[in-house]
Design a protein around this motif. Sequence first.
Motif, PDB file in Angstrom:
ATOM      1  N   LYS B 269      -0.584  -1.605   4.679  1.00 11.77           N
ATOM      2  CA  LYS B 269      -1.201  -0.811   4.004  1.00 11.77           C
ATOM      3  C   LYS B 269      -2.250  -0.238   4.489  1.00 11.77           C
ATOM      4  O   LYS B 269      -2.959  -0.522   5.446  1.00 11.77           O
ATOM      5  CB  LYS B 269      -2.042  -1.888   3.051  1.00 11.77           C
ATOM      6  N   ASP B 271      -5.949   1.983   4.302  1.00 10.08           N
ATOM      7  CA  ASP B 271      -6.687   2.453   3.445  1.00 10.08           C
ATOM      8  C   ASP B 271      -7.865   3.475   4.424  1.00 10.08           C
ATOM      9  O   ASP B 271      -8.303   2.902   5.345  1.00 10.08           O
ATOM     10  CB  ASP B 271      -7.682   1.494   2.716  1.00 10.08           C
ATOM     11  N   LYS B1005      -0.728   5.938  -2.422  1.00 16.52           N
ATOM     12  CA  LYS B1005      -0.455   4.666  -3.322  1.00 16.52           C
ATOM     13  C   LYS B1005      -1.695   4.620  -4.258  1.00 16.52           C
ATOM     14  O   LYS B1005      -1.710   4.207  -5.559  1.00 16.52           O
ATOM     15  CB  LYS B1005      -0.322   3.284  -2.339  1.00 16.52           C
TER      16      LYS B1005
END
Lengths: 478, 1059
Positions: B269, B271, B1005
């Motif tokens: 993931k 960010d 996402k």
Amino acid sequence: MSMNKILLAVALGVSLGIASCKKDWDAHNQVTDAGASKNLLEHVKANTSLSKFADLLTKTGYDTVIASSKNYTVFAPTNDALATLDPAVANDTAKLRKFVGNHIALLRYFTYASPDTLRIAMLSGKYNNMYGKKVETAAITTADEFASNGALQVIDKMLPVLSNCWEVVESSADFPVKQRDFLISLNYDGFDSSKAVQIGVDPVTGKPVYKPGSGYVASNMYWDKVYDMRNESQQYTFFALQDLPYESEKTVFKPYYATGTTDSTDRLSAFCVVKDFAIKGYVPQDKLPDTLVSKFGVKLPVNKAAIVKTIKTSNGIIYVMSGLSVIPKNKFKSIVIEAENYNGYSNDRRSNTYFRDRYNPLTGKNIRDVLVSGHGVAQFNLRYDIAEMPTLKYKAYWVAVNDFQTTTHTQLLGIGTPTSTVFAYTTVPLASYAEALIGEYTHTKYEPVFNIYLTAANSTTAAANPLVCDYIRLEPVL
Amino acid sequence: MYSATFQIKKLTAFALLLCAGSLLGQKADKVQTASYKKQPNDTLYVSGVVTDASSKTGAQGIRIAVKGFSATITDPTGNFKLRVPAYDALLQVDGEGYQSVNVSLKGRKTLAIALHDESHPSVYESIVLPYGTKLKSDAPEAATQFQADGSWGNPYEMPDAQLQGHVAGLNSIRRSGSPGVGANMFLRGYTSLYATNKPLVVIDNMVYDYNDYGESIIANNYTNPLALIDVKDIDQVSVLKDASSMYGTKGANGAIIITTARAKQQATKIDFGAYTGVNFAPQNLPVMNASDYRVYLSEMLQSKGMSSSDIASLPYMNDSKTPYYYSTHNNTDWQKKIFENSVNSNYYLKVTGGDNIATYALSMGYMKNSGVVKATDLTRYNTRFNAQFNFSQRFTGTANLSFTYNEQNLKDQGIANNTNPIYLSLVKAPFFTDRDVNENGTVSPNLADADALNVSNPAAVIDVMQAYNKYYRFFGSFGFKYEISKHVNAATLFGITYDKVRENVFIPRKGVANDTVPNAVIDSRLGAQVKRLFSIYNDTRLNYNNAWGKHHFNANLGMRYQGNQAEQDFALGFNSATDELVSVQNGVNLLRQVGGDIGEWNWMNVYVNADYNFGNRFFIGFNTAMDASSRFGEQTTSGIKIGSVPMAVMPSVSAAWLVSSEKFMANSRISYLKLRASYSFTGNDDIGNYSSKQTYASQNLLGLQGLVRSGISNPYLHWEKVARQNIGVDLGFWNDRVQLSADGWQNKTTNMLVYQPLETVTGFKQVITNDGSMNTKGLDLMLNVRVLNHRNLKWDISANASTYKNEVLSVPGGSFTTNFAGATMLTRNGDVANLFYGLKTEGVFSTDAEATSSGLQKKMPDGSLRAFAGGDVHFTDLNGDKLIDDKDRTVIGNPNPSWTGGINNRISWKRFTFDVMFTFTKGNDVYNYLRQQLESESGTQNQLQSVANRWRANGQVTSTPKATWGDPMGNAAFSDRWIEDGSYFRLRELNVAYNVPIKKQGFIKDLNIYASGYNLLTFTKYLGYDPEFSANPSVFAQGIDTGLNPQFISIMGGVKLGL
């Protein structure tokens, strides 16, 4: 709730918040006193009895001055007081400006804070005296009104612009001619390097070269030696003798100034007369004592009946007198020469020279004397310069304390030369603090500078040739 | 509301009651256990329905389980049926998007469970405590959690300042408005006068040293080690307010336990956040303009005794066109010259992911935060790498490594009257200007020198003065854990802190007023400083964990060790040849000053901890720690001795009863009720590294260098002891929609460090001893309410408030005073420590006559007496001797707030989330030093506009005294004129987040957009830039506004992108 409404609410909140934050400061900074929130001009204008003075302020441009951001004290004459304003002043712009300026002072002066006389500089360049609720001759009727930039004092009389003492000497018709002529004859051109224009540097001496003619300022011997009576910040009481008594007073002193020429004798005796006529401080006629003391310690016997005329000036007062005689005995004082302040010596014996601090049990005072011992020079001497020594008979005294050895020694007071025979060698007794009389001597000619000497014995023996002296005193015999 | 009723007796009584209750509970359990055996387990079922609390429809896919026994998930209508071991079992309910809850059956066979979404604070959330994670409902300690969750919406916060208003009992006071300076944290008031009052900070199981060792050479600057932590790296923060005895002599002030970012899932993931913002210059303080100031100045100069002609000849008083006209006839807004709106930027990248062997979280950040004082900023470069390894089934490891580098441009602050730009901008005469101006009014680009009134040019301080700070810290640890058996595991953690601070200062000669040192007049000032901290840390423990029947037992035995070395070296130089030579070696050799400090200290802590849980209803925790420290005096008689080593023993016990899980509460409206109590002993080892030892200092006497004793040793010196008591209740109503929590507490310090005055014959003034004692008691309240609960609109309010009352029990001589910034503070037995102690005033004498009739006088330095006059302050003559002096002082204020707290609102509306946070402080008095300076009317410095109200002439009624040179009558002396109410209510934070709808399966996402505002509104009566400041962590510096950089309003916009 739409985004717009939210933003609106936030914006409202922010502005409300800022307003509320500001409020505390506003409350804190709020000027609570009405007087302190207005300036002097507003105060003057608000008072109807000052309307004439307000007009004069506007006319002379002082209105903007007293509305500006400096502290002033305004002595505002009422309309009644201004009714008698001389048209010659009212119609002359420069005079009027000076007149109005004579009622305004920089800084704040309150009556409750002036129990003693306050000499206040006015914007006119002159000074006025304030004492309690009085300024000069005017009474303060409404006192201590404060403004944001100073204080307002309402007065019941005008404050006219007067000439100063020296202006009166120079130009007043009331001032006796002969004394004026003499005082003006003391004028000379002085040089003031700070006012001169420098045009280069002398390559040889390294000293500045000034533009020819620059830096010269008019000066006067009387200002230098007695008082500069042009000074507005000080006050003087000055006496002037009418022409006849002036001449006769001069005659009294001419014998003491025997010189080669009559002119110089005349000038010297004239100066001798007038030098004691200026007294520092303002003594009004009703407070004149019978004796005043001049700068030179001379007692002036003042006979009020002899006052012919009184001239009030901006910095004091001038009395024109029909008689003011000082007896010579009061005029001529003893000449006291502190022995340690010698002006020269025959040989450099600084390592043998002592300046001693002693207590004189006879006078109860601390003294400082000079002792030169072990110098090894026969007839070693110290030289003293006496300025302006009048023609008089003198008695010579000294105080010499021989407490440094057990034998006595002799020393000589040399008049004119170190080995003068006017006096003989005098024995200095052991440990004597008493003033010893050396002898009498008559000075026959006025000297601008006259030398006397302290001369040691004609011996190189240390015990025989010391020099010691506290002071020498020449007392006129009159 | 709050009364002082926390007495040990009551606490003991309560503890006994609790024990009795637990015994009763056990009895009841025995009956139940007996009934278990009668019925086969598989015949017991419970059925029910799970609904969404906001939409009130059935919730599908919710997992319901009895731990280690059975599990099921709900059907589309939310119904379920589950086999249970007994009808007092505990059901764990959790589902994606919902909060996790534990439901005790309490005898029920059918259940209706309404679940709140996960944004609602839950009493069943897990909280990180010193020995691991616990459910909040199971913790007997008074601990509060702040879920930071990356703080994506608040990227510019500092970890300490961020906690402000979030935790009941934690009063976090931001030190100043300098970027990165953070906050002084006081957890439950204070426990010490001279030792630290900071709570211990533990980051990822390792103690984080956040002291600023050695003073900064930049005036009143505080290097905040917590500024090295990016708040976006923080997952959660637990604040442990009691039972901190496991940290032994470091636990006196509670603990703040920070957990940094970890991978929550194995999928990679990424960010990314980017932010920018604007800081707004504060509103000007209302100082006088040029014309008002000039009137004031001429009054002041007149009072100094200058004649009117002298004053008229001053260039700034002369309105004719002199050569100086243009340089002295301006109206400069100096505050505008030093404050500016400034821009911030911040970028942050976090990557998490991994596989079943290792997961990692890697983050990097860059931040540049400019201050509102020109040329001040903080630039931060930070990296962090956290990983968890599964070496084998039983052998796991963690790595937490971080490295951060900060660069700060600063200016002097606070009391530095020649170089603090804020102070200078306030007192500088407005008729001067910042640039050289020639006689024709042509403005040069050159900065003007210090002015004719000897005040520095603030613009020169801004433009030419250099004061910068570069510091970095490596903070890293490796941890290993081995599961020896099912119930026993061993873990160890090694960590290193390596920290370096470099500071450089250059103050130019041009533009800055000269200063003096004993042997010279100094014009330019130069300085350099290096501070180092190296610390190693180890925490090794053995853990035993077992559960049988209804008994759960968890115990730890371990040891911590910390070895520290700190060093500080500085050099100060003066008078470099030109303003181009800025480094310290260019100073004049004769005037150079060098100095420094070396500190080495070691700490060892052996600890035992046991947690026992019966039936998920009774919880007991026991801790004890045994500490040894190099700081303790060798002959101390306190504690125990092992060999010749003195050791502090710090036990604690805490207990809780979850009443709401009892059967009799089955049909109660009260959904949650927990009673807690704890009693713990903690210690404070901040007694100085060498205070117990004999030390020598170098001294110069007539050119001879030698060593002299620098103090009297006290080999009996030891830690301060703090006994902490806490009783608390946690309540939930209406399915926990309203949650209340209240804690009453008392911290009693004994053996408190004090300075004992010595007889003159000893040659020393004082010695440090353990002779003091102090007590602080208080109340912490917390309230969580879900006000609105609709599907698309939810509003949560989370409010907290706390109060405390401090009482000094004993100090040497019964009382003493301290001084700071011209204020005097009184500390005496039976009263609150650090009370403002000064003169009382009754206005200003309006006339001389009024002053005379009062008969008051003041003693002048030469011994003569002078009577007060009109325009002087009328001080209250308390002792009636008609003389105003120190004997007339009394307590005029208390800097401790009566209440502090915060109100957090979270409103979520569709895809928007609004966070609105208010913080408040009520009832604290503040000494406004800055206003004292700006209304002292004693010199040529510019003053506030309020000085226009000054007394001018007899008869004026005002509250502002007259302007007098040098203030001979002490009108500006420390008095209640300068004490103000420091209460404020602030819109601390307004945060709007919008979650942009994104197509699923796309490259991106998630995408969030943020807009925030900080300190937007402040409601206060305080007359200063801002009522929040804390000059210094010391108790004796609180509540004093020394003119530090003020707090400011800022707004920020940002975006977070998830890949």
